[in-house]
Design a protein around this motif. Structure first.
Motif, PDB file in Angstrom:
ATOM      1  N   TYR A 298      21.095  -0.633  39.241  1.00  0.00           N
ATOM      2  CA  TYR A 298      20.366  -0.568  37.981  1.00  0.00           C
ATOM      3  C   TYR A 298      19.142  -1.482  38.053  1.00  0.00           C
ATOM      4  CZ  TYR A 298      24.095   1.989  35.591  1.00  0.00           C
ATOM      5  OH  TYR A 298      24.993   2.947  35.196  1.00  0.00           O
TER       6      TYR A 298
ATOM      7  N   ASP B 222      28.374   5.494  32.641  1.00  0.00           N
ATOM      8  CA  ASP B 222      28.134   4.287  31.851  1.00  0.00           C
ATOM      9  C   ASP B 222      28.083   4.709  30.380  1.00  0.00           C
ATOM     10  OD1 ASP B 222      25.592   5.415  31.451  1.00  0.00           O
ATOM     11  OD2 ASP B 222      24.610   4.088  32.899  1.00  0.00           O
TER      12      ASP B 222
ATOM     13  N   SER C 176      29.632   0.158  33.238  1.00  0.00           N
ATOM     14  CA  SER C 176      29.499   0.972  34.442  1.00  0.00           C
ATOM     15  C   SER C 176      30.833   1.014  35.168  1.00  0.00           C
ATOM     16  CB  SER C 176      28.423   0.387  35.365  1.00  0.00           C
ATOM     17  OG  SER C 176      28.522   0.935  36.668  1.00  0.00           O
TER      18      SER C 176
ATOM     19  N   THR D  43      31.424   2.550  38.001  1.00  0.00           N
ATOM     20  CA  THR D  43      31.185   2.417  39.433  1.00  0.00           C
ATOM     21  C   THR D  43      31.099   0.957  39.857  1.00  0.00           C
ATOM     22  OG1 THR D  43      29.992   4.513  39.413  1.00  0.00           O
ATOM     23  CG2 THR D  43      29.647   3.094  41.302  1.00  0.00           C
TER      24      THR D  43
ATOM     25  N   ASP E 215      31.368   8.104  38.331  1.00  0.00           N
ATOM     26  CA  ASP E 215      30.131   7.402  37.957  1.00  0.00           C
ATOM     27  C   ASP E 215      29.712   7.709  36.521  1.00  0.00           C
ATOM     28  OD1 ASP E 215      27.852   5.741  38.556  1.00  0.00           O
ATOM     29  OD2 ASP E 215      26.666   7.588  38.590  1.00  0.00           O
TER      30      ASP E 215
ATOM     31  N   THR F  77      24.926   8.687  36.449  1.00  0.00           N
ATOM     32  CA  THR F  77      24.103   7.618  35.874  1.00  0.00           C
ATOM     33  C   THR F  77      22.698   7.602  36.458  1.00  0.00           C
ATOM     34  OG1 THR F  77      24.806   5.919  37.479  1.00  0.00           O
ATOM     35  CG2 THR F  77      26.144   6.184  35.467  1.00  0.00           C
TER      36      THR F  77
ATOM     37  N   SER G 109      20.275   4.695  36.738  1.00  0.00           N
ATOM     38  CA  SER G 109      20.441   3.940  37.970  1.00  0.00           C
ATOM     39  C   SER G 109      19.764   4.692  39.122  1.00  0.00           C
ATOM     40  CB  SER G 109      21.927   3.743  38.277  1.00  0.00           C
ATOM     41  OG  SER G 109      22.530   4.985  38.608  1.00  0.00           O
TER      42      SER G 109
ATOM     43  N   LEU H  45      25.574  -5.296  33.516  1.00  0.00           N
ATOM     44  CA  LEU H  45      26.506  -4.265  33.984  1.00  0.00           C
ATOM     45  C   LEU H  45      27.781  -4.221  33.157  1.00  0.00           C
ATOM     46  CD1 LEU H  45      26.118  -4.710  37.845  1.00  0.00           C
ATOM     47  CD2 LEU H  45      24.905  -3.143  36.324  1.00  0.00           C
TER      48      LEU H  45
END
Length: 292
Positions: free
Chosen positions: A68, A200, A79, A81, A198, A162, A59, A74
């Motif tokens: 992203y 993913d 993710s 966040t 944060d 990320t 990201s 997403l």
């Protein structure tokens, strides 16, 4: 053929361990994503070959927001966040009746106040250490080790994870584990907390498959990082304006339902944040929380 390739990538069954005592200098921490050690890269490549690391693009941060590339789903990348998603192995709450005591961003100048209090009350906590803070404050970190506290990883430079390449993610996690391993005399952390939460599925997979790290989130957020030692707040209306407001928020958690249990987000960034924990700690026992 696959087993042969894996052996070549990882250095065979007699490969160098991921963590041996470090003989050279640690990264200075001035730039996110310090270069990883070769053995960590070999382990990453083996994990990729085994299909364990999803190909999710990094990201970027735009106007303070994680973004992203277009076309990235997403929800499917989980993710935290952007969607509040937790992975299947993430820990974000404690069992019923239990209170997970944890602190981020240490070890720092005010940390001994916290460590002394925990020791005097026979209370353990999980301290998610920042690697360059350990490098800069080795004696304070050693106090936490000597007191039998539980140490986790909070990356080396505190970036949005990320936004980093795979190799940079390795450096952030690996060097934090390395310096904790060396200073503690061999302890290897098993848990980590991403800065700002944060993460993913790519970042999770690297942490899990290369380093055996489990992500720990939270289900209560104190925003105690807003307060500084001069008595001011940097958050405006978004967080506590003073020590009394912070203590009120933590007390609210303690007086709430015991199901699910609590993992709170607190920091050892300032004496005010630490004192808020100290001043509300007796309420944990009066409300019959099992604090660990």
């Amino acid at each position: 053929m696959l087993s042969l390739l894996l052996a070549l990538l990882t250095g065979s069954a007699a490969s160098v361990p991921l963590f041996e005592r470090q003989a050279t200098a640690y990264p200075d921490g001035s730039k996110a994503g310090p270069a990883p050690k070769p053995e960590w890269l070999r382990s990453l490549n083996a994990s990729k070959l085994a299909g364990q690391i999803p190909a999710i693009p990094p990201s970027t941060v735009s106007n303070g927001n994680i973004v992203y590339p277009s076309g990235v789903d997403l929800q499917s990348i989980c993710s935290w966040t952007l969607t509040g998603c937790f992975g299947p192995h993430d820990i974000q709450e404690a069992p019923d009746g239990m209170y997970g005591v944890s602190f981020d961003d240490g070890p720092l100048a005010d940390s001994p106040l916290l460590y002394d209090f925990l020791k005097n009350n026979n209370q353990t906590a999980t301290h998610f250490f920042v690697g360059n803070a350990v490098r800069d404050n080795p004696q304070i970190a050693s106090q936490a080790f000597a007191n039998g506290q539980h140490i986790g990883v909070h990356t080396y430079t505190h970036p949005y994870m990320t936004t980093l390449s795979d190799a940079q993610v390795l450096g952030e996690l690996g060097w934090t584990m390395q310096i904790i391993h060396d200073l503690s005399g061999g302890y290897v952390p098993r848990f980590w907390r991403p800065p700002y939460g944060d993460a993913d599925n790519r970042v999770r997979a690297i942490a899990e498959n290369v380093f055996g790290l489990t992500l720990v989130g939270w289900n209560q957020d104190s925003d105690d990082w807003c307060l500084n030692d001069s008595g001011g707040s940097s958050c405006g209306s978004e967080g506590p304006s003073n020590l009394a407001a912070l203590e009120s928020e933590i007390s609210r958690w303690i007086n709430s339902s015991s199901s699910p249990g609590i993992i709170g987000l607190e920091h050892e960034l300032s004496a005010q944040a630490i004192n808020a924990f100290i001043n509300t700690y007796p309420k944990l026992d009066s409300q019959r929380w099992d604090a660990r």
